[in-house]
Design a protein around this motif. Structure first.
Motif, PDB file in Angstrom:
ATOM      1  N   LEU A  54       0.715  -1.122  -0.110  1.00  0.00           N
ATOM      2  CA  LEU A  54      -0.005   0.311  -0.127  1.00  0.00           C
ATOM      3  C   LEU A  54       1.260   1.140  -0.142  1.00  0.00           C
ATOM      4  O   LEU A  54       1.640   0.949   1.309  1.00  0.00           O
ATOM      5  N   VAL A  55       0.696   2.109  -0.622  1.00  0.00           N
ATOM      6  CA  VAL A  55       1.515   3.011  -0.936  1.00  0.00           C
ATOM      7  C   VAL A  55       1.087   4.518  -1.107  1.00  0.00           C
ATOM      8  O   VAL A  55      -0.625   4.780  -1.486  1.00  0.00           O
ATOM      9  N   LEU A  57      -4.157  -1.644  -4.787  1.00  0.00           N
ATOM     10  CA  LEU A  57      -5.128  -0.456  -5.237  1.00  0.00           C
ATOM     11  C   LEU A  57      -4.473  -0.123  -6.274  1.00  0.00           C
ATOM     12  O   LEU A  57      -5.503  -0.173  -7.116  1.00  0.00           O
ATOM     13  N   GLY A  58      -3.879  -1.320  -7.162  1.00  0.00           N
ATOM     14  CA  GLY A  58      -3.511  -1.437  -8.367  1.00  0.00           C
ATOM     15  C   GLY A  58      -4.983  -1.894  -9.761  1.00  0.00           C
ATOM     16  O   GLY A  58      -4.497  -1.429 -10.380  1.00  0.00           O
ATOM     17  N   ASP A  59      -5.560  -2.674  -8.635  1.00  0.00           N
ATOM     18  CA  ASP A  59      -7.045  -2.339 -10.022  1.00  0.00           C
ATOM     19  C   ASP A  59      -8.178  -1.601  -9.617  1.00  0.00           C
ATOM     20  O   ASP A  59      -9.340  -1.909 -10.540  1.00  0.00           O
ATOM     21  N   ARG A 116      -9.244  -4.467   5.451  1.00  0.00           N
ATOM     22  CA  ARG A 116      -9.521  -5.041   4.658  1.00  0.00           C
ATOM     23  C   ARG A 116      -8.299  -5.575   3.952  1.00  0.00           C
ATOM     24  O   ARG A 116      -8.370  -6.943   2.886  1.00  0.00           O
ATOM     25  N   LEU A 117      -7.667  -4.516   2.600  1.00  0.00           N
ATOM     26  CA  LEU A 117      -6.512  -4.896   2.350  1.00  0.00           C
ATOM     27  C   LEU A 117      -5.568  -5.596   2.803  1.00  0.00           C
ATOM     28  O   LEU A 117      -5.078  -6.725   2.228  1.00  0.00           O
ATOM     29  N   VAL A 170      -2.743  -5.126  11.178  1.00  0.00           N
ATOM     30  CA  VAL A 170      -1.961  -5.421   9.618  1.00  0.00           C
ATOM     31  C   VAL A 170      -1.037  -6.091   9.550  1.00  0.00           C
ATOM     32  O   VAL A 170       0.315  -6.195  10.100  1.00  0.00           O
ATOM     33  N   ALA A 171      -1.462  -7.019   8.377  1.00  0.00           N
ATOM     34  CA  ALA A 171       0.660  -7.185   8.600  1.00  0.00           C
ATOM     35  C   ALA A 171       1.601  -6.582   8.192  1.00  0.00           C
ATOM     36  O   ALA A 171       2.529  -6.523   9.489  1.00  0.00           O
ATOM     37  N   ALA A 172       1.408  -5.949   7.691  1.00  0.00           N
ATOM     38  CA  ALA A 172       2.398  -4.513   7.548  1.00  0.00           C
ATOM     39  C   ALA A 172       2.913  -3.811   8.993  1.00  0.00           C
ATOM     40  O   ALA A 172       4.484  -3.740   9.650  1.00  0.00           O
TER      41      ALA A 172
END
Length: 328
Positions: A188-189, A225-227, A242-243, A275-277
């Motif tokens: 995520l950027v 969010l590339g799509d 969610r992401l 979140v994993a990050a």
């Protein structure tokens, strides 16, 4: 300057967001720009190639490209958001991407104005004032390379442009080759978020744009969010949960991330500690020493991103000194 003004300045002037649609000049537009460059003029006027000596740049990425081409001594004015290279800080300013001062441009008597694609009716207004205009598209990586050819022909530095293009392609390929075949973490950027509240809200993130999205892929990651149907969607903390990205890159353009606020800015991500990050200490702050401008320094940005996404593939030298993450 208000935060809202800075926000749109960053998103529109620095990132050249694709709000007008598309991620590059269409073939017919590109052919027209190349034809104009060959004659050294806009579509309705002509001049000998390389004879332009008073150039006004209407975007930071254009300014940086003109200087990289060795034509900085011909630039007589830039936008409010142009900060690099340092020499531009003493040049006259002609407003921003969304609030250009056309009268100031006219007073400078330029023989060429270089404008960004997607700037709505800016090129038409400039031409209506009798000014020569050349449009380049920096909304995608391909567009940046196209602009080298266009500007190189227009300014009589075609050989220099070809050498730059070859060098940039080589550096980007080196990064891509190093990351090739590796696992692709979900990234995520975030390119802008309000810091005043200490909360994660109104996060402007890189979506399906033609620049950051592709750089993330080149650097060995997968943009979560590339799509997205939107180039730079505004998301919430709930969306981040969610992401569940494995890497979060928090870009604070123009800010000193080594300041006293560093820990405070990173602490906000504890709001999504599941979140994993966040759990793995892979939230990275990129500040003012990280270029987020399509153009000559996009290779440096690609290297920063790659060091965040695949730190195991890069040593501790160079750009990584400016990359910091939350301690576990």
């Amino acid at each position: 300057m208000s935060r809202e003004h800075c926000f749109f300045g960053i998103i529109l002037s620095v990132l050249l967001v694709t709000l007008a649609g598309g991620c590059g000049l269409q073939p017919a537009e590109r052919d027209e720009a190349l034809r104009a460059a060959t004659t050294g003029a806009s579509s309705d006027s002509a001049s000998s190639s390389g004879q332009f000596r008073r150039i006004v740049s209407m975007a930071p990425s254009i300014t940086e490209t003109l200087f990289a081409l060795g034509c900085g001594d011909r630039v007589v004015a830039v936008t409010d958001f142009c900060e690099y290279p340092p020499e531009v800080r003493n040049l006259p300013r002609v407003g921003g991407y969304i609030n250009p001062n056309l009268e100031a441009v006219l007073r400078l008597r330029p023989d060429l104005v270089v404008a960004p694609a997607g700037a709505e009716d800016l090129p038409a207004k400039l031409k209506a004032m009798g000014l020569r205009v050349l449009t380049v598209d920096h909304r995608s990586i391909d567009g940046v390379f196209d602009s080298l050819s266009i500007l190189g022909k227009a300014l009589g530095v075609e050989q220099r442009a070809q050498k730059l293009a070859a060098s940039w392609h080589e550096r980007l390929e080196l990064i891509a080759r190093r990351c090739r075949g590796q696992p692709r973490p979900r990234v995520l950027v975030v390119v802008d978020r309000p810091l005043e509240t200490g909360r994660l809200q109104n996060l402007c993130a890189a979506g399906s744009d033609g620049f950051l999205n592709k750089l993330v892929a080149l650097a060995g990651g997968e943009n979560v969010l590339g799509d997205s149907a939107v180039a730079f969607p505004i998301i919430s903390a709930e969306t981040v949960l969610r992401l569940n990205p494995e890497v979060i890159i928090d870009i604070q353009a123009g800010k000193e991330t080594s300041s006293d606020h560093h820990a405070e800015w990173l602490a906000a991500w504890q709001e999504v500690k599941e979140v994993a990050a966040v759990q793995n200490g892979r939230v990275y702050l990129l500040g003012k020493d990280v270029p987020v401008v399509p153009g000559p320094r996009m290779i440096d940005l690609a290297e920063f991103l790659a060091r965040c996404i695949h730190p195991e593939l890069f040593d501790a030298s160079g750009p990584s000194r400016s990359v910091t993450s939350r301690e576990k």
